[in-house]
Each structure stands twice: as C-alpha cells, then as structure tokens.
Design an enzyme around this catalytic site. Structure first.
Site, PDB file in Angstrom:
ATOM      1  N   ASP A  44       0.888  -1.151   0.000  1.00  0.00           N
ATOM      2  CA  ASP A  44       0.000   0.000   0.000  1.00  0.00           C
ATOM      3  C   ASP A  44       0.941   1.220   0.000  1.00  0.00           C
ATOM      4  OD1 ASP A  44      -2.267   1.700   0.468  1.00  0.00           O
ATOM      5  OD2 ASP A  44      -1.684   1.782   2.581  1.00  0.00           O
ATOM      6  N   LEU A  45       0.422   2.382  -0.339  1.00  0.00           N
ATOM      7  CA  LEU A  45       1.288   3.565  -0.408  1.00  0.00           C
ATOM      8  C   LEU A  45       1.093   4.496   0.806  1.00  0.00           C
ATOM      9  CD1 LEU A  45       3.203   5.458  -2.089  1.00  0.00           C
ATOM     10  CD2 LEU A  45       1.122   6.458  -3.043  1.00  0.00           C
ATOM     11  N   ASP A  46      -0.102   5.088   0.859  1.00  0.00           N
ATOM     12  CA  ASP A  46      -0.369   6.111   1.873  1.00  0.00           C
ATOM     13  C   ASP A  46      -0.338   5.505   3.278  1.00  0.00           C
ATOM     14  OD1 ASP A  46      -0.872   8.140  -0.075  1.00  0.00           O
ATOM     15  OD2 ASP A  46      -2.869   7.319  -0.391  1.00  0.00           O
ATOM     16  N   THR A  92       1.537  10.160   3.792  1.00  0.00           N
ATOM     17  CA  THR A  92       0.499  10.930   3.102  1.00  0.00           C
ATOM     18  C   THR A  92      -0.878  10.704   3.725  1.00  0.00           C
ATOM     19  OG1 THR A  92       0.797   9.162   1.511  1.00  0.00           O
ATOM     20  CG2 THR A  92       1.433  11.375   0.805  1.00  0.00           C
ATOM     21  N   LYS A 133      -9.249   5.431   5.874  1.00  0.00           N
ATOM     22  CA  LYS A 133      -7.967   4.956   5.339  1.00  0.00           C
ATOM     23  C   LYS A 133      -8.180   3.814   4.355  1.00  0.00           C
ATOM     24  CE  LYS A 133      -4.872   6.473   8.972  1.00  0.00           C
ATOM     25  NZ  LYS A 133      -4.045   6.072  10.109  1.00  0.00           N
ATOM     26  N   SER A 190      -2.351   0.647  -4.335  1.00  0.00           N
ATOM     27  CA  SER A 190      -2.885   1.805  -3.613  1.00  0.00           C
ATOM     28  C   SER A 190      -4.216   2.220  -4.219  1.00  0.00           C
ATOM     29  CB  SER A 190      -1.895   2.971  -3.730  1.00  0.00           C
ATOM     30  OG  SER A 190      -2.512   4.162  -3.276  1.00  0.00           O
ATOM     31  N   ALA A 191      -5.116   2.719  -3.377  1.00  0.00           N
ATOM     32  CA  ALA A 191      -6.399   3.232  -3.870  1.00  0.00           C
ATOM     33  C   ALA A 191      -6.244   4.629  -4.457  1.00  0.00           C
ATOM     34  CB  ALA A 191      -7.394   3.272  -2.719  1.00  0.00           C
ATOM     35  N   LYS A 226     -10.954  -1.117  -1.822  1.00  0.00           N
ATOM     36  CA  LYS A 226     -10.744  -1.834  -0.565  1.00  0.00           C
ATOM     37  C   LYS A 226     -11.947  -1.586   0.347  1.00  0.00           C
ATOM     38  CE  LYS A 226      -5.815  -0.797  -1.026  1.00  0.00           C
ATOM     39  NZ  LYS A 226      -4.665  -0.022  -0.545  1.00  0.00           N
ATOM     40  N   GLU A 251       0.033  -3.187   4.619  1.00  0.00           N
ATOM     41  CA  GLU A 251      -1.034  -2.187   4.732  1.00  0.00           C
ATOM     42  C   GLU A 251      -1.048  -1.491   6.091  1.00  0.00           C
ATOM     43  OE1 GLU A 251      -3.635  -0.628   3.688  1.00  0.00           O
ATOM     44  OE2 GLU A 251      -3.964  -1.408   1.678  1.00  0.00           O
ATOM     45  N   ASP A 252      -1.568  -0.259   6.115  1.00  0.00           N
ATOM     46  CA  ASP A 252      -1.752   0.437   7.399  1.00  0.00           C
ATOM     47  C   ASP A 252      -3.236   0.591   7.753  1.00  0.00           C
ATOM     48  OD1 ASP A 252      -2.266   2.349   5.341  1.00  0.00           O
ATOM     49  OD2 ASP A 252      -2.150   3.915   6.865  1.00  0.00           O
TER      50      ASP A 252
HETATM   51  C1  BG6 Z   1      -5.803   5.694  -0.165  1.00  0.00           C
HETATM   52  C2  BG6 Z   1      -5.918   6.534   1.089  1.00  0.00           C
HETATM   53  O1  BG6 Z   1      -4.494   5.235  -0.288  1.00  0.00           O
HETATM   54  O2  BG6 Z   1      -6.139   6.456  -1.316  1.00  0.00           O
HETATM   55  C3  BG6 Z   1      -7.297   7.169   1.175  1.00  0.00           C
HETATM   56  O3  BG6 Z   1      -5.703   5.719   2.219  1.00  0.00           O
HETATM   57  C4  BG6 Z   1      -7.592   7.941  -0.109  1.00  0.00           C
HETATM   58  O4  BG6 Z   1      -7.336   8.024   2.293  1.00  0.00           O
HETATM   59  C5  BG6 Z   1      -7.454   7.010  -1.306  1.00  0.00           C
HETATM   60  O5  BG6 Z   1      -8.909   8.479  -0.078  1.00  0.00           O
HETATM   61  C6  BG6 Z   1      -7.713   7.708  -2.640  1.00  0.00           C
HETATM   62  O6  BG6 Z   1      -6.703   8.649  -2.880  1.00  0.00           O
HETATM   63  P1  BG6 Z   1      -6.748   9.769  -4.010  1.00  0.00           P
HETATM   64  O7  BG6 Z   1      -5.350  10.343  -3.998  1.00  0.00           O
HETATM   65  O8  BG6 Z   1      -7.079   9.089  -5.297  1.00  0.00           O
HETATM   66  O9  BG6 Z   1      -7.799  10.746  -3.607  1.00  0.00           O
HETATM   67 MG    MG Z   2      -2.756   3.241   3.542  1.00  0.00          MG
END
Ligand code: BG6
Ligand code: MG
Length: 219
Positions: A8-10, A16, A44, A115-116, A146, A170-171
């Site tokens: 996962d990224l954020d 972030t 998240k 990542s989402a 997710k 993942e977090d």
């Molecule tokens: C996820 C975050 O990685 O990405 C969420 O944990 C976020 O908080 C989602 O809403 C979507 O991100 P973005 O950058 O497409 O708005």
């Molecule tokens: Mg995350």
C-alpha cells in the site's frame, strides 16, 4: 516461495495518510462536518468518492448535495491534497522502507503497488522510489475499492504471480481485509487493536524486517 511484495502507499511508504486527513478536514469544515482522527481511521484505504460519501453520512448530510456538487467537492479536496504532496521529497519516505525495497530487490523478488490513490505515481516519483516498482496497479480502473481484494489481485496479475505467494503490506483495516480476501499473507503497520485481522503486525515501518517477514510467511 515468495514471489512478490505488494505495498500500500499512503501510510506505509510515506505519511500521506496525514495529508489526506488534513484535506478532508478542510473540506469538512467548509460544509459544517467536523472530522476527527478516530473517524479518519475509517477513511484509510477508501477511495476518494467513497470517502466523501462516508463523510456526508457521518455528518447526516448524505442527501444534501447533488452528484455535481459532490464531484466539485472531491476535486476541491484533491486540489488541496495535491498542493500538500507537491513538495514531498525522498526525505519523506518512512523509516526502513527504502532498505526493505532494496533487500526485496536483491533477493530477486518482485515489487508491486496496490494503492487506492489516483495520485500514487506522482507520490512515488516525488519520493524517487518509482524505479523499485515492477508494477503499479491503476486505481482509476479498479472496479471495487478496498476492502474488496481487486487492487491487490490486479497487482498480482500485473506482476504475473500467484496471490498465495505474495506478502501484502497495509496500514488500514480495509486494506488488511483486502489482502486477506486476495489470499495473500497480510502484514499490518500500526496499532494491533485496529489491524488485528493481519497475520503479522509491526507498530512502525522500521520494524519491517525482510528476513523476519520471509520467516513469518513460511510458517
Ligand atoms: C488511499 C488513502 O491510499 O487512497 C485514502 O488511504 C484515499 O485516504 C485514497 O482516499 C484515494 O486517494 P486519491 O489520492 O485518489 O484521492
Ligand atoms: Mg494506507
């Protein structure tokens, strides 16, 4: 045998997750919905539009706005978020992550991103980590976000590996659920009382030790 690590990224590679929180908080304040850290935890891993829907529901305003207004709000949140991530640099990579990426690569194991976030490529470029990744699943074309397993399965497919031979990191609790549903081995970074469904949990990224993860996976 481990074929891939899928990240996962954020909140895992960089902090972030905090910027997403600040951006939603700012938008929430404009529409009279106060967001705190506890509620933010439930956002998240959740896609942008679905996060907005959850916020509106949380503030009892789910029927207040038209789809067009919601689109505008999501754009506004993203503009603010992008302004926060524009200045991130390699210094913002969380402790231990680059070391882990190097160890994975030196052991000829593939690296994927699930990542989402539609801003994932920009974030990885700013962190100067993009070259470590063999495949980045595209959140923009992922149907179910997710906790559905889709983005992790997309990453495994892109890497041409069997999900059973992957470790997902993942977090978010929604992310751990997604990893488990994809049949990968789930590793959580954060609090045990939130990530209890993970097969293995560490409290911070510098505890993500390559050898330990490989050993846990084998058990
Ligand atoms: C996820 C975050 O990685 O990405 C969420 O944990 C976020 O908080 C989602 O809403 C979507 O991100 P973005 O950058 O497409 O708005
Ligand atoms: Mg995350």
């Amino acid at each position: 045998m481990i074929q891939a690590f899928i990240f996962d990224l954020d909140g895992v590679i960089t902090d972030t997750a905090h910027f997403h929180y600040l951006a939603w908080k700012e938008l929430g304040a404009k529409i009279g919905i106060e967001i705190d850290e506890d509620f933010n935890e439930t956002l998240k891993g959740i896609s942008r539009m679905e996060s907005l829907e959850r916020i509106l529901k949380f503030g009892n305003k789910e029927n207040y706005f038209t789809d067009e207004e919601k689109e505008k709000m999501a754009i506004e949140k993203n503009n603010y978020y992008v302004s926060l991530i524009e200045n991130i640099t390699p210094k913002d990579v969380l402790p231990g992550i680059e070391n882990l990426l190097n160890e994975i690569r030196n052991n000829n194991i593939k690296i994927g991103l699930a990542s989402a976030s539609k801003n994932a490529v920009m974030v990885l470029k700013n962190l100067e980590l993009i070259d470590y990744f063999d495949f980045i699943a595209d959140a923009a074309i992922c149907k179910n976000s997710k906790p559905a397993p889709d983005i992790f399965l997309m990453a495994a497919e892109g890497l041409n590996v069997n999900p059973l031979n992957c470790i997902g990191i993942e977090d978010a609790s929604a992310g751990i659920e997604a990893i488990n549903l994809s049949n990968m081995y789930s590793v959580g970074v954060g609090e045990k009382n939130i990530l209890y469904e993970a097969k293995f949990i560490v409290d911070c990224t510098d505890k993500l030790d390559f050898k330990e993860l490989v050993d846990k996976f084998k058990i």
